[in-house]
Scaffold this motif. Structure first.
Motif, short mmCIF file in Angstrom:
data_model
loop_
_atom_site.label_atom_id
_atom_site.label_comp_id
_atom_site.label_asym_id
_atom_site.label_seq_id
_atom_site.Cartn_x
_atom_site.Cartn_y
_atom_site.Cartn_z
N ASP A 285 0.83 -1.21 0.00
CA ASP A 285 0.00 0.00 0.00
C ASP A 285 0.86 1.26 0.00
OD1 ASP A 285 -2.81 1.11 0.27
OD2 ASP A 285 -1.85 2.04 2.01
N ARG A 288 1.72 1.81 -3.47
CA ARG A 288 0.53 2.13 -4.25
C ARG A 288 0.06 3.57 -4.00
NH1 ARG A 288 -2.42 -1.41 -2.10
NH2 ARG A 288 -1.94 -3.10 -3.58
N PHE A 393 1.10 -1.81 -8.81
CA PHE A 393 0.23 -2.05 -7.66
C PHE A 393 -1.04 -1.20 -7.70
CE2 PHE A 393 3.99 -4.18 -6.16
CZ PHE A 393 3.48 -5.19 -5.35
N ARG A 394 -1.01 -0.07 -8.40
CA ARG A 394 -2.24 0.69 -8.58
C ARG A 394 -3.15 0.02 -9.61
NH1 ARG A 394 1.19 6.16 -9.32
NH2 ARG A 394 1.77 6.48 -7.13
N PRO A 397 -4.83 -3.82 -7.75
CA PRO A 397 -4.87 -3.75 -6.27
C PRO A 397 -5.01 -5.12 -5.61
CG PRO A 397 -6.92 -2.95 -7.24
CD PRO A 397 -5.95 -3.10 -8.37
#
Length: 426
Positions: A285, A288, A393-394, A397
């Motif tokens: 995260d 991200r 990672f975006r 998800p």
């Protein structure tokens, strides 16, 4: 009970030594590597073998077993590694004296900045250094972003179970370095294999040096073409700027070093970095949704923690000397374990075997080496990681490994650590 395997290896070693004494050292003749000498190239998961930490704690240099007439030592501590890599006067990086032309690679196949000494090294590095400053590299960011998005599209089109190594980790740095040099990357699958083979000691020296020879021939041909008709990339630019003052051999060597160092290592970092981040949702995260500074910290810790280039270019002692209390003879080889140095508590702090982006190493990591042979493409690698990992990672998800980490095919005996396949779901 007789140790047949050990006896055979000792006999082969004696035969190889006899050949060396008669014909000189030919590294391509090495068809096996003694078990203890494999340790610097082996891992347990992402970690170095326990012996590396033991050697680092008990002896500044560990003598390696090699079936040659010269002696090799491995340096594993952070400060000791910095000392060796900084000393430009006591060592030579030139390995061409080890090749005699009767194997799959010859002295004519070896070149580039990593295997070149000053003053030639100084002149060649000065030619390419301006291209790898942060200011000059900034112009590549839109192109790299396009490459990343296109490969993420390819991964999504392949569907769950797709190989992230094949569709993302490899093609992003490969396309980037080909564009930078001005090379046609239509044959990328063939050169992907050569790129990994040349760093792999699993099958001994012959396969690795054969891949070196094949890839160098490709680059010699590319240089010859651009000598006649310079292209828009770095090779063409050097031809226009330097003309006949730089030989095809030296230009191909420069291109070779940038080409191989510019994609195989970064490909490994993207794939392995993904595995590491997927182990902890907090850090995934952070990549991200975090700030650019957060991403920078993650990237730097990944570089330290993974140390995909496991051993620095070999250094050959120029004269007899005393190093860390050990008597070294002229011609002895000093190897530096970058993985070992980056896990040294003296530099990495507490729990050096843990991945922790909050870490602040007081002396900095050595993932790119150090001194005059420090990786010239360090800032390019950082840029690619800072672009690729957040966008990955975006975009996905729910990204996850399609098989447990222990079932992945990690390279077991390679100078550049990596994973051959990385199936994922999303």
């Amino acid at each position: 009970m007789v140790n047949v395997k050990g006896s055979v290896r000792r006999w082969v070693g004696r035969m190889l030594v006899k050949r060396i004494q008669k014909n000189g050292i030919d590294l391509s003749a090495l068809s096996f590597i003694p078990d203890k000498t494999k340790i610097p190239l082996q891992r347990e998961g992402m970690d170095a073998l326990p012996e590396i930490a033991e050697w680092r704690a008990t002896e500044p240099m560990h003598k390696l077993e090699l079936p040659f007439t010269f002696t090799a030592y491995l340096v594993t501590g952070h400060d000791e590694t910095r000392k060796v890599l900084t000393d430009r006067d006591s060592y030579s990086n030139d390995i061409r004296h080890l090749f005699h032309g009767d194997g799959p690679a010859t002295a004519e196949d070896i070149g580039g900045l990593g295997f070149t000494d000053p003053p030639l090294h100084t002149r060649l590095r000065k030619i390419v250094t301006p291209e790898f400053t942060m200011r000059r590299l900034a112009r590549l960011e839109p192109m790299i972003t396009e490459f990343v998005d296109a490969q993420l599209d390819a991964l999504e089109a392949e569907g769950p179970g797709a190989d992230l190594a094949k569709h993302v980790a490899f093609p992003i740095p490969f396309q980037t370095i080909c564009a930078l040099l001005g090379l046609d990357y239509a044959d990328r699958d063939a050169f992907a294999k050569l790129g990994s083979d040349r760093f792999d000691a699993t099958n001994g020296g012959a396969a690795a040096f054969g891949a070196v020879s094949d890839q160098r021939r490709f680059l010699f041909e590319a240089v010859a073409r651009q000598r006649k008709e310079p292209g828009p990339g770095l090779i063409g630019q050097i031809v226009r700027d330097e003309g006949e003052t730089i030989s095809d051999f030296d230009l191909a060597g420069l291109a070779d070093g940038i080409f191989t160092g510019g994609y195989e290592t970064t490909a490994g970092m993207i794939a392995l970095g993904t595995i590491v981040l997927l182990r902890d949702p907090v850090y995934a995260d952070l990549v991200r949704n975090g700030s650019p500074q957060d991403v920078d910290r993650v990237v730097e810790e990944l570089l330290r923690y993974l140390s995909v280039v496991q051993v620095a270019f070999p250094r050959f002692a120029k004269q007899d000397m005393t190093l860390f209390g050990q008597e070294i003879k002229a011609g002895d080889v000093i190897l530096a374990s970058l993985n070992g140095a980056n896990r040294d508590p003296a530099s990495a702090g507490e729990r050096p075997d843990e991945f922790d982006p909050r870490r602040t190493p007081p002396s900095g990591h050595l993932a790119f080496g150090h001194g005059i042979h420090r990786c010239i493409g360090a800032e390019l690698a950082r840029m690619e990681l800072r672009i690729a990992l957040p966008r990955l990672f975006r975009r996905f998800p729910d990204l996850a490994l399609a098989k447990p980490p222990e079932e992945l095919s990690f390279r077991q005996l390679s100078f550049v650590f990596g994973v051959d396949e990385l199936p994922v779901t999303f």
